[in-house]
Design a protein around this motif. Structure first.
Motif, PDB file in Angstrom:
ATOM      1  N   PHE A  45      -1.415  -6.497  -7.949  1.00 14.41           N
ATOM      2  CA  PHE A  45      -0.761  -7.673  -8.944  1.00 14.41           C
ATOM      3  C   PHE A  45       0.419  -8.482  -8.211  1.00 14.41           C
ATOM      4  CE2 PHE A  45      -2.912  -4.972 -11.649  1.00 14.41           C
ATOM      5  CZ  PHE A  45      -3.580  -5.893 -12.555  1.00 14.41           C
ATOM      6  N   VAL A  46       1.034  -7.902  -7.061  1.00 16.69           N
ATOM      7  CA  VAL A  46       2.261  -8.515  -6.535  1.00 16.69           C
ATOM      8  C   VAL A  46       1.697  -9.177  -5.317  1.00 16.69           C
ATOM      9  CG1 VAL A  46       3.645  -6.750  -7.399  1.00 16.69           C
ATOM     10  CG2 VAL A  46       3.108  -6.509  -5.065  1.00 16.69           C
ATOM     11  N   ARG A  53       7.071  -2.733  -1.981  1.00 19.10           N
ATOM     12  CA  ARG A  53       7.845  -2.475  -3.018  1.00 19.10           C
ATOM     13  C   ARG A  53       7.214  -2.364  -4.485  1.00 19.10           C
ATOM     14  NH1 ARG A  53      12.986  -6.171  -3.649  1.00 19.10           N
ATOM     15  NH2 ARG A  53      13.496  -4.307  -4.585  1.00 19.10           N
ATOM     16  N   ALA A  54       6.053  -2.306  -4.468  1.00 22.13           N
ATOM     17  CA  ALA A  54       5.145  -2.392  -5.578  1.00 22.13           C
ATOM     18  C   ALA A  54       5.371  -1.162  -6.556  1.00 22.13           C
ATOM     19  CB  ALA A  54       3.676  -2.422  -5.518  1.00 22.13           C
ATOM     20  N   ASP A  57      10.862   0.994  -8.951  1.00 18.15           N
ATOM     21  CA  ASP A  57      11.194   0.854 -10.319  1.00 18.15           C
ATOM     22  C   ASP A  57      11.861  -0.588 -10.656  1.00 18.15           C
ATOM     23  OD1 ASP A  57      10.974   0.945 -13.139  1.00 18.15           O
ATOM     24  OD2 ASP A  57      12.408   2.463 -13.309  1.00 18.15           O
ATOM     25  N   VAL A  58      11.389  -1.626 -10.127  1.00 19.09           N
ATOM     26  CA  VAL A  58      12.150  -2.791 -10.196  1.00 19.09           C
ATOM     27  C   VAL A  58      11.122  -4.127 -10.522  1.00 19.09           C
ATOM     28  CG1 VAL A  58      13.862  -2.048  -8.366  1.00 19.09           C
ATOM     29  CG2 VAL A  58      11.636  -3.306  -7.724  1.00 19.09           C
ATOM     30  N   ALA A  59      11.804  -5.238 -11.139  1.00 19.31           N
ATOM     31  CA  ALA A  59      11.076  -6.355 -11.311  1.00 19.31           C
ATOM     32  C   ALA A  59      11.018  -7.002 -10.091  1.00 19.31           C
ATOM     33  CB  ALA A  59      11.860  -7.053 -12.309  1.00 19.31           C
ATOM     34  N   LEU A  60       9.686  -7.840  -9.859  1.00 21.47           N
ATOM     35  CA  LEU A  60       9.648  -8.543  -8.527  1.00 21.47           C
ATOM     36  C   LEU A  60       9.009  -9.910  -8.886  1.00 21.47           C
ATOM     37  CD1 LEU A  60       7.501  -5.685  -6.704  1.00 21.47           C
ATOM     38  CD2 LEU A  60       9.996  -6.410  -6.244  1.00 21.47           C
ATOM     39  N   PRO A  61       9.461 -10.974  -7.926  1.00 15.93           N
ATOM     40  CA  PRO A  61       9.234 -12.287  -8.398  1.00 15.93           C
ATOM     41  C   PRO A  61       7.519 -12.518  -8.165  1.00 15.93           C
ATOM     42  CG  PRO A  61      10.157 -12.130  -6.280  1.00 15.93           C
ATOM     43  CD  PRO A  61      10.160 -10.880  -6.845  1.00 15.93           C
TER      44      PRO A  61
END
Length: 218
Positions: A45-46, A53-54, A57-61
Motif C-alpha cells: 500500500f505504500v 519503511r513499510a 511503526d510510523v505514518a507515511l505520506p
C-alpha cells in the motif's frame, strides 16, 4: 507475494512479525486484531520508494496531502471498535490507500469504505483487488455524510479528524454500535462514541494526529 514490490526483503514474514511484537509491547492485546495486522502486507500500500519503511511503526505520506496511518493507531482504533466482539457491518470514512480497509476486512464480515479523492479511491481499489479482498465495498463519495442507504453500521471508524462528530454518522450507527474517530483542529484526541438504547456516550481517549476531514469530493 507476487505483484508489486515482490522482490524485496520487506515482504518477509519475519519483518512483519517484528511489527506485531512492537504493537504488543505498546499495549495492543486483541489477538484477532494482531492476526489481522500480521495478515495484511503493508508494503503493497505504500510508494515503492518507501517500501523499506513499510513495517516501521510510523505514518507515511501517500501524496495528495494524505498519509497511511501509523500501524499502532490502526491497531488501536480497530481494537477499540471491536471491543472483543465480532463485527458485522463496518463503515470506514477515509479509505486512503486501502490499508486500514484491508485490516478491517479481516475482522468484519462486511466493510464499506468511503474516499473523497478519486486518485486515492482508484489506487485503493487496485490494491484491494491485487490482494483479492472481496468483502470491502469501496465508494467514491463525501465520507462526512456516511452512506445513508446502507446502515445501520455496528462499527464506524474515521481516518481523518473532524471538528465535531458528524450528525449523519451518529444516525447511521446501530444501537449497541461503536464509533472511533479523531476530533479537534490543532490539538486532536481519539474519541469513542457508543450508542445505547437511551442515547450516546462519548469517551475521550489519547492524543492523536490526523489529516483534517474535508467535505465534498476531490
Amino acid at each position: 507475494m507476487s505483484g508489486r514490490h515482490s522482490g524485496i526483503g520487506m515482504t518477509s514474514q519475519r519483518t512483519r512479525g517484528r511489527l506485531i511484537e512492537r504493537l504488543r509491547v505498546r499495549g495492543i492485546k486483541d489477538e484477532v486484531v494482531l492476526a489481522a495486522m500480521n495478515a495484511v502486507p503493508r508494503h503493497i500500500f505504500v510508494d515503492e520508494a518507501l517500501a523499506s519503511r513499510a513495517y516501521d511503526d510510523v505514518a507515511l505520506p501517500l501524496g495528495f496531502g494524505q498519509t497511511i496511518s501509523q500501524p499502532y493507531i490502526v491497531a488501536r482504533m480497530i481494537e477499540i471498535l471491536r471491543n472483543g466482539i465480532a463485527l458485522n457491518r463496518v463503515l470506514e470514512v477515509g479509505t486512503g490507500c486501502g490499508y486500514q480497509a484491508a485490516v478491517l476486512a479481516q475482522v468484519a464480515r462486511e466493510v464499506y469504505s468511503v474516499e473523497r479523492l478519486q486518485p486515492l479511491y482508484e489506487r485503493a481499489a487496485d490494491f484491494l483487488k491485487e490482494l483479492q479482498v472481496r468483502n470491502v465495498n469501496l465508494r467514491y463519495a463525501d465520507g462526512s455524510i456516511g452512506l445513508p442507504a446502507v446502515p445501520p453500521f455496528d462499527g464506524i471508524i474515521m481516518a481523518a479528524a473532524a471538528t465535531h462528530i458528524p450528525q449523519a454518522l451518529l444516525e447511521q450507527l446501530a444501537v449497541g454500535g461503536r464509533m472511533v474517530l479523531p476530533l479537534g483542529a490543532q490539538e486532536q484526541s481519539l474519541w469513542l462514541i457508543e450508542r445505547g438504547p437511551q442515547g450516546y456516550r462519548e469517551t475521550r481517549l489519547e492524543a492523536v494526529k490526523f489529516v483534517p476531514l474535508l467535505m465534498g469530493k476531490g
